[in-house]
Design a protein around this motif. Structure first.
Motif, PDB file in Angstrom:
ATOM      1  N   ALA A   1      10.685 -12.344   6.846  1.00 10.64           N
ATOM      2  CA  ALA A   1      10.116 -13.488   6.129  1.00 10.64           C
ATOM      3  C   ALA A   1       8.592 -13.413   6.122  1.00 10.64           C
ATOM      4  CB  ALA A   1      10.587 -14.790   6.762  1.00 10.64           C
ATOM      5  N   ALA A   2       7.999 -13.036   7.247  1.00 10.51           N
ATOM      6  CA  ALA A   2       6.541 -12.912   7.320  1.00 10.51           C
ATOM      7  C   ALA A   2       6.034 -11.818   6.388  1.00 10.51           C
ATOM      8  CB  ALA A   2       6.126 -12.625   8.761  1.00 10.51           C
ATOM      9  N   PHE A   3       6.777 -10.712   6.299  1.00  6.19           N
ATOM     10  CA  PHE A   3       6.396  -9.607   5.411  1.00  6.19           C
ATOM     11  C   PHE A   3       6.305 -10.089   3.965  1.00  6.19           C
ATOM     12  CE2 PHE A   3       7.776  -6.052   2.652  1.00  6.19           C
ATOM     13  CZ  PHE A   3       6.794  -5.117   2.944  1.00  6.19           C
ATOM     14  N   LYS A   4       7.275 -10.871   3.529  1.00  6.71           N
ATOM     15  CA  LYS A   4       7.295 -11.354   2.150  1.00  6.71           C
ATOM     16  C   LYS A   4       6.192 -12.383   1.902  1.00  6.71           C
ATOM     17  CE  LYS A   4      12.204 -10.352   1.941  1.00  6.71           C
ATOM     18  NZ  LYS A   4      13.593 -10.869   1.953  1.00  6.71           N
ATOM     19  N   LYS A   5       5.918 -13.205   2.899  1.00  5.89           N
ATOM     20  CA  LYS A   5       4.815 -14.164   2.766  1.00  5.89           C
ATOM     21  C   LYS A   5       3.483 -13.428   2.622  1.00  5.89           C
ATOM     22  CE  LYS A   5       7.011 -17.919   5.365  1.00  5.89           C
ATOM     23  NZ  LYS A   5       6.971 -18.749   6.610  1.00  5.89           N
ATOM     24  N   ASN A   6       3.362 -12.292   3.317  1.00  9.48           N
ATOM     25  CA  ASN A   6       2.128 -11.508   3.227  1.00  9.48           C
ATOM     26  C   ASN A   6       1.873 -10.988   1.816  1.00  9.48           C
ATOM     27  OD1 ASN A   6       1.611 -11.879   5.937  1.00  9.48           O
ATOM     28  ND2 ASN A   6       2.437  -9.894   6.567  1.00  9.48           N
TER      29      ASN A   6
ATOM     30  N   GLY B   1       2.333 -12.783  -0.775  1.00 11.68           N
ATOM     31  CA  GLY B   1       1.978 -13.926  -1.599  1.00 11.68           C
ATOM     32  C   GLY B   1       3.158 -14.733  -2.091  1.00 11.68           C
ATOM     33  N   PHE B   2       4.341 -14.469  -1.558  1.00 10.94           N
ATOM     34  CA  PHE B   2       5.536 -15.224  -1.945  1.00 10.94           C
ATOM     35  C   PHE B   2       5.672 -16.449  -1.044  1.00 10.94           C
ATOM     36  CE2 PHE B   2       6.244 -11.195  -3.831  1.00 10.94           C
ATOM     37  CZ  PHE B   2       7.216 -11.325  -4.815  1.00 10.94           C
ATOM     38  N   GLU B   3       6.009 -17.582  -1.651  1.00  9.52           N
ATOM     39  CA  GLU B   3       6.219 -18.801  -0.882  1.00  9.52           C
ATOM     40  C   GLU B   3       7.701 -18.961  -0.543  1.00  9.52           C
ATOM     41  OE1 GLU B   3       4.636 -22.270  -2.671  1.00  9.52           O
ATOM     42  OE2 GLU B   3       2.626 -21.418  -2.958  1.00  9.52           O
ATOM     43  N   ALA B   4       7.976 -19.305   0.694  1.00 13.06           N
ATOM     44  CA  ALA B   4       9.353 -19.474   1.137  1.00 13.06           C
ATOM     45  C   ALA B   4       9.939 -20.761   0.567  1.00 13.06           C
ATOM     46  CB  ALA B   4       9.419 -19.507   2.662  1.00 13.06           C
ATOM     47  N   GLN B   5      11.150 -20.659   0.019  1.00 16.70           N
ATOM     48  CA  GLN B   5      11.884 -21.813  -0.476  1.00 16.70           C
ATOM     49  C   GLN B   5      13.209 -21.904   0.280  1.00 16.70           C
ATOM     50  OE1 GLN B   5      10.661 -23.971  -2.671  1.00 16.70           O
ATOM     51  NE2 GLN B   5       8.769 -22.772  -2.917  1.00 16.70           N
ATOM     52  N   PRO B   6      13.514 -23.051   0.874  1.00 16.75           N
ATOM     53  CA  PRO B   6      14.771 -23.170   1.643  1.00 16.75           C
ATOM     54  C   PRO B   6      15.988 -22.878   0.765  1.00 16.75           C
ATOM     55  CG  PRO B   6      13.341 -25.062   2.027  1.00 16.75           C
ATOM     56  CD  PRO B   6      12.740 -24.308   0.884  1.00 16.75           C
ATOM     57  N   LEU B   7      16.936 -22.152   1.323  1.00 14.15           N
ATOM     58  CA  LEU B   7      18.212 -21.908   0.657  1.00 14.15           C
ATOM     59  C   LEU B   7      19.261 -22.804   1.317  1.00 14.15           C
ATOM     60  CD1 LEU B   7      18.220 -18.001   0.374  1.00 14.15           C
ATOM     61  CD2 LEU B   7      17.591 -19.673  -1.383  1.00 14.15           C
ATOM     62  N   THR B   8      20.030 -23.474   0.498  1.00 16.77           N
ATOM     63  CA  THR B   8      21.033 -24.402   1.017  1.00 16.77           C
ATOM     64  C   THR B   8      22.418 -23.795   0.904  1.00 16.77           C
ATOM     65  OG1 THR B   8      19.677 -26.311   0.408  1.00 16.77           O
ATOM     66  CG2 THR B   8      22.023 -26.709   0.826  1.00 16.77           C
ATOM     67  N   TYR B   9      23.075 -23.665   2.037  1.00 16.85           N
ATOM     68  CA  TYR B   9      24.430 -23.153   2.111  1.00 16.85           C
ATOM     69  C   TYR B   9      25.351 -24.255   2.640  1.00 16.85           C
ATOM     70  CZ  TYR B   9      22.621 -18.339   1.591  1.00 16.85           C
ATOM     71  OH  TYR B   9      22.033 -17.197   1.121  1.00 16.85           O
ATOM     72  N   PHE B  10      26.636 -24.095   2.335  1.00 16.75           N
ATOM     73  CA  PHE B  10      27.624 -25.090   2.757  1.00 16.75           C
ATOM     74  C   PHE B  10      28.792 -24.376   3.443  1.00 16.75           C
ATOM     75  CE2 PHE B  10      25.621 -26.313  -1.247  1.00 16.75           C
ATOM     76  CZ  PHE B  10      25.059 -27.535  -0.925  1.00 16.75           C
ATOM     77  N   LYS B  11      29.343 -25.054   4.469  1.00 16.30           N
ATOM     78  CA  LYS B  11      30.522 -24.532   5.162  1.00 16.30           C
ATOM     79  C   LYS B  11      31.527 -25.659   5.381  1.00 16.30           C
ATOM     80  CE  LYS B  11      28.526 -20.705   7.853  1.00 16.30           C
ATOM     81  NZ  LYS B  11      28.351 -20.148   9.222  1.00 16.30           N
ATOM     82  N   ARG B  12      32.777 -25.267   5.368  1.00 13.95           N
ATOM     83  CA  ARG B  12      33.845 -26.204   5.715  1.00 13.95           C
ATOM     84  C   ARG B  12      34.840 -25.482   6.607  1.00 13.95           C
ATOM     85  NH1 ARG B  12      37.333 -30.172   1.666  1.00 13.95           N
ATOM     86  NH2 ARG B  12      38.727 -31.021   3.277  1.00 13.95           N
TER      87      ARG B  12
END
Length: 357
Positions: free
Chosen positions: A295-300, A302-313
């Protein structure tokens, strides 16, 4: 006074992925949907089924006889180590319920869970997509995604990268590295050697070779491999998908020699250039676990992190399966895997990883 129009009811059916017409209709729906991903395509389901030996199911919501209003790709995953699960989408970082509006969401979620129960899968996972409703655990804290527009040319792309990472790219461009792209058997073999070493060093099992072969076969001109070589030896490579103007560098890695050569920096910068020649305007850097080096590599860049939403049942009284390698329960296994000889890891890895889904 005209009577209000009564819409036909929505019905759920299983798609026939061996039928070219059914596949084409689903492709069109996914391609037109603003939240569609390559992992929603029938090609991805077919790839996983043949490449990993796991059975694919594909649910379609239709209004009337010929109007698709929602889809849900699913993979039935069997693993002696990780248990059974129904996953959307198997071996993908995206998936989940794709619906036109909200009318089909609950119906697809219910049909998916009923299918999981019939298949004796105690866990169902949706990697993205519409919220399936009550009874599902939501997780928006484990993974984040990184997507941004490509610059108009290589010079502008370099300037779009933050200064520190830009310096690393300049050093990589000055090294004696050769970049090639292709999708032939020799490219696939070279990529697998590099990728297998890379994931072994990270402590995770490599996917079956057939998964990569099937991706190239199913996606055809919409996939290729970019390889960075030094002295005639591949040291970094990435298998990418190209879809709806976006490049998805999906399986990439480097050998032990790649770090000093900055081959990974060269690889991704070259891929951005290559993607522009293919008409892409967006770069999807994929998902990473929050707080990791990836994640740090991608931020370096210039990409901004966006939360990914997953679901489980999970079935009543049971906890959903856990396959996150960062979980404390897998810490010793990861450390042990990193010490395995590469030949042993490559032999055992596909047997284990095909059950991860």
């Amino acid at each position: 006074m005209n009577a209000p129009m009564v819409l036909p009811p929505i019905t759920i059916r299983a798609a026939n992925l061996s039928d070219p017409i059914d596949r084409a209709r689903i492709d069109a729906f996914v391609g037109d949907h603003p939240e569609g991903t390559p992992f929603h395509l029938p090609a991805w389901s077919a790839t996983v089924a043949r490449g990993c030996g796991q059975k694919s199911h594909y649910l379609v919501a239709e209004r009337g006889e010929d109007m698709i209003v929602g889809v849900l790709p699913l993979t039935e995953v069997h693993s002696p180590l990780f248990g059974r699960a129904l996953v959307s989408a198997g071996f993908g970082v995206g998936g989940g319920i794709l619906s036109e509006g909200t009318s089909a969401v609950a119906l697809l979620a219910q049909a998916g869970w009923q299918l999981a129960e019939r298949l004796s899968c105690p866990t169902m996972e949706l990697r993205g997509g519409a919220h399936p409703g009550a009874g599902w655990h939501q997780d928006s804290e484990t993974y984040c995604g990184f997507v941004r527009d490509l610059a108009e040319d290589a010079d502008a792309q370099l300037l779009a990268v933050p200064r520190k990472q830009r310096a690393e790219i300049r050093k990589a461009l000055g090294n004696d590295l050769v970049v090639t792209t292709g999708c032939h058997a020799s490219d696939a073999a070279a990529h697998y050697r590099v990728y297998a070493e890379s994931v072994r060093n990270l402590g995770t099992p490599v996917f079956p070779r057939g998964l990569f072969t099937e991706v190239l076969r199913e996606f055809g001109n919409s996939a290729d491999i970019l390889i960075v070589s030094h002295g005639g030896v591949p040291v970094a490579s990435v298998l990418s998908l190209y879809w709806n103007g976006t490049v998805y560098p999906y399986w990439g890695g480097g050998t032990a020699a790649a770090r000093a050569l900055r081959a990974n920096d060269r690889m991704y910068f070259s891929l951005m250039q290559h993607a522009r020649t293919r008409g892409c305007t967006r770069f999807d850097f994929g998902r990473s676990k929050v707080g990791t080096g990836a994640a740090a590599f991608k931020k370096n860049w210039g990409f901004e992190a966006q939360p990914l939403t997953y679901f489980k049942r999970a079935r009543d009284g049971e906890a959903p399966r856990e396959i996150n390698p960062l979980s404390p329960k897998y810490r010793l296994q990861v450390a042990a895997w990193q010490r395995l000889p590469l030949a042993v890891a490559n032999r055992l890895g596909p047997w284990i990883s095909r059950g991860l889904g």
